[in-house]
Scaffold this active site. Structure first.
Site, mmCIF file in Angstrom:
data_model
loop_
_atom_site.group_PDB
_atom_site.id
_atom_site.type_symbol
_atom_site.label_atom_id
_atom_site.label_comp_id
_atom_site.label_asym_id
_atom_site.label_seq_id
_atom_site.Cartn_x
_atom_site.Cartn_y
_atom_site.Cartn_z
ATOM 1 N N GLU A 63 -7.372 54.685 28.065
ATOM 2 C CA GLU A 63 -5.816 54.520 28.629
ATOM 3 C C GLU A 63 -6.429 54.468 29.862
ATOM 4 O O GLU A 63 -5.646 54.238 30.391
ATOM 5 C CB GLU A 63 -4.843 56.320 28.033
ATOM 6 C CG GLU A 63 -3.685 56.005 26.614
ATOM 7 C CD GLU A 63 -3.411 57.025 25.880
ATOM 8 O OE1 GLU A 63 -2.821 56.866 25.245
ATOM 9 O OE2 GLU A 63 -4.402 58.126 26.685
ATOM 10 N N VAL B 147 -6.895 85.932 27.943
ATOM 11 C CA VAL B 147 -7.607 86.630 26.604
ATOM 12 C C VAL B 147 -9.368 86.704 25.707
ATOM 13 O O VAL B 147 -9.926 85.413 25.833
ATOM 14 C CB VAL B 147 -7.597 86.542 24.808
ATOM 15 C CG1 VAL B 147 -7.494 87.146 23.542
ATOM 16 C CG2 VAL B 147 -5.679 86.517 24.966
ATOM 17 N N GLY C 244 1.449 73.956 20.100
ATOM 18 C CA GLY C 244 1.654 74.812 18.997
ATOM 19 C C GLY C 244 2.088 76.580 19.207
ATOM 20 O O GLY C 244 3.156 76.765 18.432
ATOM 21 N N ASP D 101 -5.776 72.496 17.632
ATOM 22 C CA ASP D 101 -7.361 71.685 18.273
ATOM 23 C C ASP D 101 -8.636 73.063 17.723
ATOM 24 O O ASP D 101 -9.383 73.005 17.533
ATOM 25 C CB ASP D 101 -7.469 71.407 19.346
ATOM 26 C CG ASP D 101 -6.934 69.862 20.137
ATOM 27 O OD1 ASP D 101 -6.215 68.878 19.247
ATOM 28 O OD2 ASP D 101 -6.630 70.234 20.747
#
Length: 449
Positions: A173, A78, A14, A317
């Protein structure tokens, strides 16, 4: 007049999409990430199972954005955000310096959730970072090595039992990759231990695995897993994990909330337990002082922005975005589309010098895929269902296409082709990872595997 400033926290799918989509926009962009690379998370399990090396699924963020002159990349974490003052603080609190912004994009992703049992992390690492993948690779390979040394049949059986918790795509997976690693890759490498007898167990609390797929495709996945020796246990809720294995509460789905009629306790003795059952948002969300959902995600509006702070966006997310009564899943296509959408808003507002009405974000679902192993996968896109080799080919080329950088795509494709023909894997290295549980003190006994 100084340029307006955009701060992007997170260099994942993103965050990168926001930065790249603002390339020609007359703004100053600061991208902050606590690692210096972009990680292609959908292939992280391939690193964990010795199929690929870390460099093949990661690319330096500075290299990706090197030609984009309006972006500055900062390596740091941050630690605090002041929404009122519009400042982002990077680094330790005592040393942090406030970075002002006109727009802020939070795209820091998610972390593993142990549903209130953070002490389980020491015994069952999840798969969210390169450090996680390398630790899982170490534990899996070390289990085979230790099985070669022991002579007690019960201990050898425990060492060659792998329990994976969570029946989503990640769990499926990992199970498929472990089973193939034992049956096809390592079977000729050991003498005393019959690694082909390794047992892989997929544990799911609900009535079926892969709930985001149609039921018939999920059943196809169960059958394909069975073909390579993976046992699927549904309606099995984990109640305890330790260094010797997993304790389960199993029985009828109707009695799932507690141990009652039709349910019983059982135990799996396993040296390696892996976690793929749940995620929660980054802890950074807690300090914002805004409404969060049960997974710690920031609740955003139809424009992906905070209700009282339209200049602050949360995507991927980290965000809870509802569309048609459904919460969008935490997958890379959602984050990428949201990133491009947010970039369009910022560009429009920067060029219009105001805040015109915003169109609502809507997600174009291009389908879902899950790989099960060599030539085995399932895929669902716009009503079209695929399974087996065709789905695996589609999964292969779509994932390679989205890898950052031509070199990464070429290397991964060549490695997969070679692995397909030869059943060889070239990243079977047991190394010290420096991995430590994120929530609990390390159990030093685990350093022996």
């Amino acid at each position: 007049m100084p340029k307006k400033r955009v701060i992007i926290v997170g260099g994942g799918f993103g965050g990168l999409e926001v930065a790249k989509s603002l390339e020609s926009c007359d703004v100053e962009i600061l991208l902050v990430d606590r690692t210096n690379y972009h990680l292609f998370q959908p292939l992280l399990y391939q690193v964990a199972m010795a199929g690929l090396s870390p460099a093949e699924i990661a690319s330096p963020i500075r290299g990706i954005l090197a030609e984009q002159k309006n972006v500055r990349v900062v390596l740091g974490e941050v630690t605090r955000i002041d929404l009122t003052a519009r400042e982002v603080f990077i680094g330790k609190e005592e040393d942090a310096k406030g970075e002002p912004y006109d727009w802020l994009v939070l795209a820091v992703g998610a972390q593993n959730s142990y549903f209130g049992h953070d002490e389980w992390e020491s015994f069952a690492p999840g798969l969210k970072s390169l450090e996680d993948a390398l630790e899982i690779r170490r534990r899996v390979l070390l289990a085979f090595e230790q099985a070669e040394r022991v002579t007690e049949p019960s201990e050898r059986a425990r060492l060659l039992t792998f329990a994976v918790i969570g029946g989503g795509p990640t769990g499926v997976e990992m199970c498929g990759a472990i089973a193939e690693l034992a049956r096809f890759v390592l079977s000729k490498d050991f003498r005393a231990a019959d690694v082909r007898s390794a047992k892989t167990i997929l544990i799911e609390a609900g009535p079926r695995i892969l709930t985001s797929f149609p039921e018939d495709l999920a059943q196809s996945a169960v059958e394909q897993l069975a073909e390579i020796g993976v046992e699927v246990r549904t309606n099995a809720r984990v109640v305890a994990i330790d260094r010797e294995g997993v304790e389960l509460d199993v029985g009828d789905a109707d009695d799932l909330p507690g141990l009652g009629k039709g349910r019983e306790r059982t135990r799996i003795e396993a040296s390696t337990v892996l976690w793929g059952a749940g995620v929660r948002a980054s802890d950074l969300a807690k300090g914002l002082g805004v409404p969060l959902d049960k997974q710690g995600r920031v609740i955003v509006g139809k424009d992906c922005a905070l209700a009282d702070h339209p200049e602050v966006f949360a995507i991927g997310d980290m965000a809870r975005f509802e569309e048609k009564g459904e919460v969008l899943p935490g997958v890379s296509p959602v984050a990428m589309q949201q990133g491009r959408y947010v970039a369009r808003i910022i560009r429009f507002e920067a060029e219009s010098d105001g805040r015109p009405p915003r169109d609502a974000f809507w997600y174009l679902d291009k389908g879902s895929m899950a790989t099960i192993g060599r030539s085995r996968a399932i895929a669902y896109a716009r009503g079209i269902k695929m399974s087996g080799f065709v789905a695996w080919l589609a999964w292969l080329f779509i994932h390679v296409f989205y890898l950052i950088g031509f070199r990464n795509r070429f290397v991964v494709l060549v490695n997969w082709f070679w692995s397909y023909l030869s059943y060889k894997r070239g990243a079977r290295l047991i190394t010290a990872t420096g991995w430590r549980p994120s929530q609990t003190p390390p159990d030093r006994r685990l350093t022996t595997g």
